[in-house]
Enzyme design. Structure first.
Site, short mmCIF file in Angstrom:
data_model
loop_
_atom_site.label_atom_id
_atom_site.label_comp_id
_atom_site.label_asym_id
_atom_site.label_seq_id
_atom_site.Cartn_x
_atom_site.Cartn_y
_atom_site.Cartn_z
CG ASP A 167 2.23 -2.63 5.10
OD1 ASP A 167 3.24 -3.28 5.89
OD2 ASP A 167 2.41 -2.22 4.09
N GLY A 187 6.60 -2.76 2.56
CA GLY A 187 7.88 -3.66 2.33
C GLY A 187 8.64 -3.56 1.57
CB SER A 188 12.38 -3.64 0.47
OG SER A 188 12.56 -2.38 1.22
N GLY A 189 10.91 -4.68 -2.11
CA GLY A 189 10.61 -5.80 -3.36
C GLY A 189 9.35 -5.34 -4.21
CG HIS A 190 5.95 -3.86 -3.16
ND1 HIS A 190 5.19 -4.47 -3.70
CD2 HIS A 190 6.03 -3.91 -1.97
CE1 HIS A 190 5.42 -5.86 -2.98
NE2 HIS A 190 5.45 -5.11 -1.33
CE LYS A 197 2.32 -1.86 -0.75
NZ LYS A 197 3.29 -0.67 0.32
CG HIS A 235 2.89 -8.81 -0.49
ND1 HIS A 235 2.08 -8.67 -0.33
CD2 HIS A 235 4.18 -8.60 -0.25
CE1 HIS A 235 2.30 -7.78 0.29
NE2 HIS A 235 3.15 -6.82 0.22
#
Lengths: 332, 332
Positions: B109, B53-56, B104, B218
């Site tokens: 994922d 996911g994006s945001g990391h 991860k 998250h």
């Protein structure tokens, strides 16, 4: 206030302890409260010393190393370093070729660096001062006569640092530093206020739907409060302010810094850089180099600044030169 | 919600546009939605592909480049990339020597990378998967069977990436990646929740005087809510949890990552690193290398994670090898 600290009074000292432990290539003087390159002074090399209040990390301590600063003097959070501290750092890194002080234009910093420069002169150290005042948002401010020094400080330290590293003389190093500052203009937005450990609460109040346009790196007021707008509109307005203050012609080359103020996710900074690149492309201004990240921060403030620095071949050569510091590193 | 964005639905795409503009050395495929090294595929080189996911950020797109990843697949914010996207990236960078997927451990994922690996195998691409599950806070979690993958992902990508860069075979690159993961343990704290653009409000509620010990990247719950304590106590408890899960003997060497989750000032991360160094020193664990900064983030979450990875000479050699990516760079 929720922070990863022990006693608020010990934050700067304990962070310096951590910096020293993390970076054995730096020499942290706990007594004199400065950070120097290991191996300083280097005979015959012009030394660069900067400093200012803590809370803007990696500026300045994170920019000590090969090709950039020889020493940095961190004051307490948002508080100028004291003259004795600046003098100690200046003497510690002077290799006989003189020292350039890079000073952000805030009244306390200017005064204390000035005193330290006079004290250093009395001790036989030649000092040239480069004043950074790139923030075009306001003319005078809470702690400033004239424009504030912000993001361009990184560019001055990098480019003048490279000139010193390759053997530039005192006047040459200072001259190119001043030239970088003259060619630079910055504008910042705050979405939230940062929280200092001592105060324990946000430095200013900002309603949930408002932002501070032209904010300073200590949360000083900017031009106005305004409603939050889409990123593309905020970027356009920032570039208008920047290019009104320092007009650029089609074909001019710039280095762009999109700088997070500490609490803004990187994904937003890249989104903003995309808008900057699009708008400058439309205006015919060529982005020769760019940097996107958190470099000149305001603790945990959600916000960002945009800096444009006009460059020529010589400045680009110096920008590209190797730099090895905790906060900026390439080419080696 | 105050963020530097346009339409919340466009954040990932527009950030990729910015990443592409900022880093001409990367090739951003807007259709396939992946980020690859320019010049990929490289014949005969094992390729590394990661994603999530994006945001990391800078994970994973910021770790694409020489000596690290060949491609990254960013999903929507906190959402797994889809199999077609992973397949496209895998095929785009396969140079005939096979591809290592660094995944991860989150259910989505794992499932989507598994599907993509099967699809790639059908197309004649050999894929080995390295699963990262270093977070010792909880055994199972909101989106996880088993331990979550967090900070150690950076170490797996760096060390396995260096092994691939120097010509390691598919099984060798995967093997050292797995070894790094096995030797890694992480523990995180949240002081505040991050805010996703789609939700527009913090992902969870946390009282003003409480923190989440063992939080996921998250914002998933960790071990417990607890009162805020001084940094030295939080660090001691985190290291207790890490060393209980993966005991280290006196004389063992580790790489330490003190990682900000996005909204924590660097000055606090260095203060925390100072505590980590002191405690490990008392325990006789040798810190061979260290990294302090924002690398595996959770949007604007105020928080941090600590990762310890046991290393040997070979891993240190690979850690020290040149890396040139937007988010990690040294030695070149």
């Amino acid at each position: 206030m929720k922070k990863f600290i022990n006693d608020p009074a010990d934050v700067v000292t304990e962070a310096l302890t951590g910096l020293a432990a993390a970076h054995p290539e730096l020499r942290v003087d706990a007594t004199g409260q400065y950070v120097a390159r290991a191996g300083a002074p280097r005979a015959g090399k012009v030394a660069l010393v900067s400093g200012g209040g803590s809370g803007h990390e990696p500026l300045h301590g994170g920019f000590v190393g090969t090709g950039m600063l020889d020493a940095a003097c961190p004051g307490e959070i948002f508080t100028s370093p004291v003259p004795d501290q600046i003098l100690a750092a200046t003497q510690a890194v002077d290799g006989g070729a003189g020292v350039v002080h890079v000073v952000k234009n805030y009244t306390g910093d200017v005064m204390n660096f000035q005193l330290a420069a006079e004290m250093a002169a009395d001790e036989g150290v030649a000092v040239e001062t480069v004043l950074v005042d790139d923030d075009v948002a306001v003319e005078d401010s809470t702690w400033t006569a004239g424009r504030r020094g912000t993001g361009a400080t990184l560019l001055v330290e990098k480019i003048a640092g490279a000139r010193a590293e390759e053997g530039g003389k005192l006047t040459e190093v200072a001259a190119i530093g001043r030239e970088v500052n003259i060619g630079s203009a910055s504008f910042a937005y705050a979405l939230t206020a940062g929280t200092t450990p001592a105060a324990g609460r946000p430095g200013f109040d900002l309603p949930d739907d408002e932002i501070e346009a032209g904010v300073g790196i200590h949360g000083e007021p900017g031009r106005r409060r305004e409603p939050l707008r889409p990123a593309r509109d905020l970027v356009a307005a920032a570039l208008d302010a920047i290019l009104e203050a320092k007009p650029r012609d089609r074909g001019d080359r710039v280095i762009v810094l999109v700088n997070g103020l500490g609490g803004t996710p990187l994904i937003e900074l890249y989104l903003v850089y995309g808008e900057v690149a699009r708008i400058l492309g439309e205006r015919g201004v060529e982005i020769a180099r760019r940097l996107v990240g958190n470099y000149v921060t305001s603790l945990d403030m959600a916000g960002l600044s945009i800096t444009l620095t006009r460059v020529d071949d010589e400045m680009l050569r110096l920008w590209d030169a190797p730099v090895v510091t905790p906060g900026l590193r390439w080419g080696a």
